[in-house]
Write a protein that holds these residues in place. Sequence first.
Motif, PDB file in Angstrom:
ATOM      1  N   LYS A  89     -15.638   8.361  -5.177  1.00  0.00           N
ATOM      2  CA  LYS A  89     -16.373   7.095  -5.157  1.00  0.00           C
ATOM      3  C   LYS A  89     -17.729   7.208  -5.833  1.00  0.00           C
ATOM      4  O   LYS A  89     -18.215   6.238  -6.428  1.00  0.00           O
ATOM      5  CB  LYS A  89     -16.548   6.623  -3.699  1.00  0.00           C
ATOM      6  CG  LYS A  89     -15.252   6.440  -2.931  1.00  0.00           C
ATOM      7  CD  LYS A  89     -14.355   5.401  -3.572  1.00  0.00           C
ATOM      8  CE  LYS A  89     -13.107   5.141  -2.756  1.00  0.00           C
ATOM      9  NZ  LYS A  89     -12.171   6.262  -2.714  1.00  0.00           N
ATOM     10  N   ARG A 148      -0.976   8.534   0.096  1.00  0.00           N
ATOM     11  CA  ARG A 148      -1.963   8.537   1.167  1.00  0.00           C
ATOM     12  C   ARG A 148      -2.336   9.958   1.552  1.00  0.00           C
ATOM     13  O   ARG A 148      -1.519  10.865   1.484  1.00  0.00           O
ATOM     14  CB  ARG A 148      -1.413   7.794   2.389  1.00  0.00           C
ATOM     15  CG  ARG A 148      -1.223   6.304   2.136  1.00  0.00           C
ATOM     16  CD  ARG A 148      -0.854   5.605   3.437  1.00  0.00           C
ATOM     17  NE  ARG A 148       0.474   5.980   3.890  1.00  0.00           N
ATOM     18  CZ  ARG A 148       1.575   5.410   3.458  1.00  0.00           C
ATOM     19  NH1 ARG A 148       1.526   4.483   2.545  1.00  0.00           N
ATOM     20  NH2 ARG A 148       2.746   5.773   3.929  1.00  0.00           N
ATOM     21  N   GLN A 178      -7.535   5.265  -7.745  1.00  0.00           N
ATOM     22  CA  GLN A 178      -8.037   5.226  -6.380  1.00  0.00           C
ATOM     23  C   GLN A 178      -8.334   6.613  -5.834  1.00  0.00           C
ATOM     24  O   GLN A 178      -8.998   6.743  -4.808  1.00  0.00           O
ATOM     25  CB  GLN A 178      -7.043   4.497  -5.469  1.00  0.00           C
ATOM     26  CG  GLN A 178      -6.881   3.033  -5.837  1.00  0.00           C
ATOM     27  CD  GLN A 178      -6.172   2.253  -4.748  1.00  0.00           C
ATOM     28  OE1 GLN A 178      -6.080   2.692  -3.610  1.00  0.00           O
ATOM     29  NE2 GLN A 178      -5.663   1.079  -5.104  1.00  0.00           N
ATOM     30  N   ASP A 179      -7.844   7.650  -6.503  1.00  0.00           N
ATOM     31  CA  ASP A 179      -8.158   9.015  -6.094  1.00  0.00           C
ATOM     32  C   ASP A 179      -9.490   9.492  -6.658  1.00  0.00           C
ATOM     33  O   ASP A 179      -9.950  10.589  -6.327  1.00  0.00           O
ATOM     34  CB  ASP A 179      -7.052   9.977  -6.555  1.00  0.00           C
ATOM     35  CG  ASP A 179      -5.726   9.693  -5.856  1.00  0.00           C
ATOM     36  OD1 ASP A 179      -5.761   9.231  -4.706  1.00  0.00           O
ATOM     37  OD2 ASP A 179      -4.675   9.938  -6.481  1.00  0.00           O
ATOM     38  N   GLN A 189       0.804  -1.209   0.000  1.00  0.00           N
ATOM     39  CA  GLN A 189       0.000   0.000   0.000  1.00  0.00           C
ATOM     40  C   GLN A 189       0.845   1.269   0.000  1.00  0.00           C
ATOM     41  O   GLN A 189       0.350   2.343  -0.264  1.00  0.00           O
ATOM     42  CB  GLN A 189      -0.919   0.024   1.220  1.00  0.00           C
ATOM     43  CG  GLN A 189      -1.897  -1.140   1.245  1.00  0.00           C
ATOM     44  CD  GLN A 189      -2.765  -1.092   2.474  1.00  0.00           C
ATOM     45  OE1 GLN A 189      -2.595  -0.233   3.326  1.00  0.00           O
ATOM     46  NE2 GLN A 189      -3.700  -2.016   2.576  1.00  0.00           N
ATOM     47  N   ASN A 242      -3.999   8.315 -10.446  1.00  0.00           N
ATOM     48  CA  ASN A 242      -4.260   7.105  -9.677  1.00  0.00           C
ATOM     49  C   ASN A 242      -5.769   6.939  -9.564  1.00  0.00           C
ATOM     50  O   ASN A 242      -6.454   7.789  -8.978  1.00  0.00           O
ATOM     51  CB  ASN A 242      -3.622   7.225  -8.285  1.00  0.00           C
ATOM     52  CG  ASN A 242      -3.677   5.906  -7.516  1.00  0.00           C
ATOM     53  OD1 ASN A 242      -4.566   5.090  -7.723  1.00  0.00           O
ATOM     54  ND2 ASN A 242      -2.720   5.713  -6.631  1.00  0.00           N
ATOM     55  N   ILE A 246       0.876   3.702  -2.869  1.00  0.00           N
ATOM     56  CA  ILE A 246      -0.323   4.503  -3.105  1.00  0.00           C
ATOM     57  C   ILE A 246      -0.232   5.788  -2.292  1.00  0.00           C
ATOM     58  O   ILE A 246      -0.103   5.745  -1.072  1.00  0.00           O
ATOM     59  CB  ILE A 246      -1.585   3.727  -2.693  1.00  0.00           C
ATOM     60  CG1 ILE A 246      -1.677   2.426  -3.485  1.00  0.00           C
ATOM     61  CG2 ILE A 246      -2.827   4.576  -2.886  1.00  0.00           C
ATOM     62  CD1 ILE A 246      -2.780   1.513  -3.006  1.00  0.00           C
TER      63      ILE A 246
END
Length: 431
Positions: free
Chosen positions: A416, A122, A412-413, A117, A410, A120
Amino acid sequence: MTDGNNKISSENNEEGGSAPKRQRIEAENNQNAETNDQQHLTLQVMYDMCQEVLEKQTNIEKSNKEIVEKLRLTDEKLESIQLQLKSDKIDETTSISSNSQDSEDSVKTTSSSDSSQAMIPREIMPTTGKYFVLKHVFKNVSKLKENQNLCSEVEEHFGIGWNMRVYRKKEHFSFFLVCSQSLDTGKWIIEVRKKLVFISNRIEKVREDNSAFTNIGKRCNTTGWPKFIEWDVLEKDFLVDDQLTAEIHVKIKNTAGIYKDNLRSFDETMEEFSDVVLDVNEQKFYVLKLYLAAHSPYFKALFLGNFNDSKKSEIKLTGIGADDFQKYLELLYGEHPINEYTCEGLLLVADMLDTPLVRRKCEKFLLEKTEKTLKKKLELSARYNLESLKKKCLAGIKSIDDLQDVLPGNVQDLDKSLMGELLEKAISLHN
């Protein structure tokens, strides 16, 4: 006469005589009286019981009313407290610790179990308030020659362009935050708190301080560290496949001269037309309580709620920039301050103070007039729940290239709330 008396005497004798008759009548009367007394007593007991029940019911109803009223007042207090906490939280959670020393160095290690992780980026600070994060992966870093630059793409945040710049300086590696605001326009200043981070699969290199960008006096549109890290340490600990993962977390503390001239005054000249003073970053705004309360549940709770601040003639608001609040008030009072610079700050204040009118007008600007990129508009639509804008942005994605343009470096950024819709869009484009 004698015959009459005899007849009466005979009748009396037939009925049992006068004395027994009186006794019998008295006994019947006594029995009836006793029965009446018992009935009266029973009725009295029943009446007393009914009265007691009614009294208890009345007390219960009164108690219920008191409970309901207390619950209502509690709800109002909780709502006002939550709104106040929302205001305070933006200021408290987005501030980078002021106790940190300028140019403070810190290296954070991660265990091997975290290594999957660690690559990634944070979140270091909460993503609320006038705050943003720049992220970039610099490639072919080891091939850099002395004084050679590598720059990330310019990103717009709060109407201003920002990017990162790195370069090699002898035995050190430099890391800078660059502000793209023109140095040739009126006098301006932007005060920030920044945190610069290099990330590898094992450790992080972090430096944090306060900075100011300005075109006043000694002009400055770049700030950072010429000697952020030693070159050999960078190569050993931070380059992965000759790539460097970097972040800069920025909290804009204050700005001046960025926005156009004020369209309306809320200073002491408006004192006679106001009933409360709002202190925002030591700048005072003279306004009407009821007018603001009519547009904002936050102000309704603040001014009309049952807590101490509602009675004060001067109230301090935290977590808001004075310039953004000025434009917010101008918009509420019928002016037209929305432009490329002010829009995002207005949305931030409208979200914090729960003001639908300001949110709607900003969304209309973004739908009809803005020149912001599709990526930026989609980002704002997700962050501030602008459904019409989001639908228009999604409709504007007509190719795989368009889709790639709106995706962050990324995935994941990605917000949602957008993941599902962008996935559906990708599938439809592929088909």
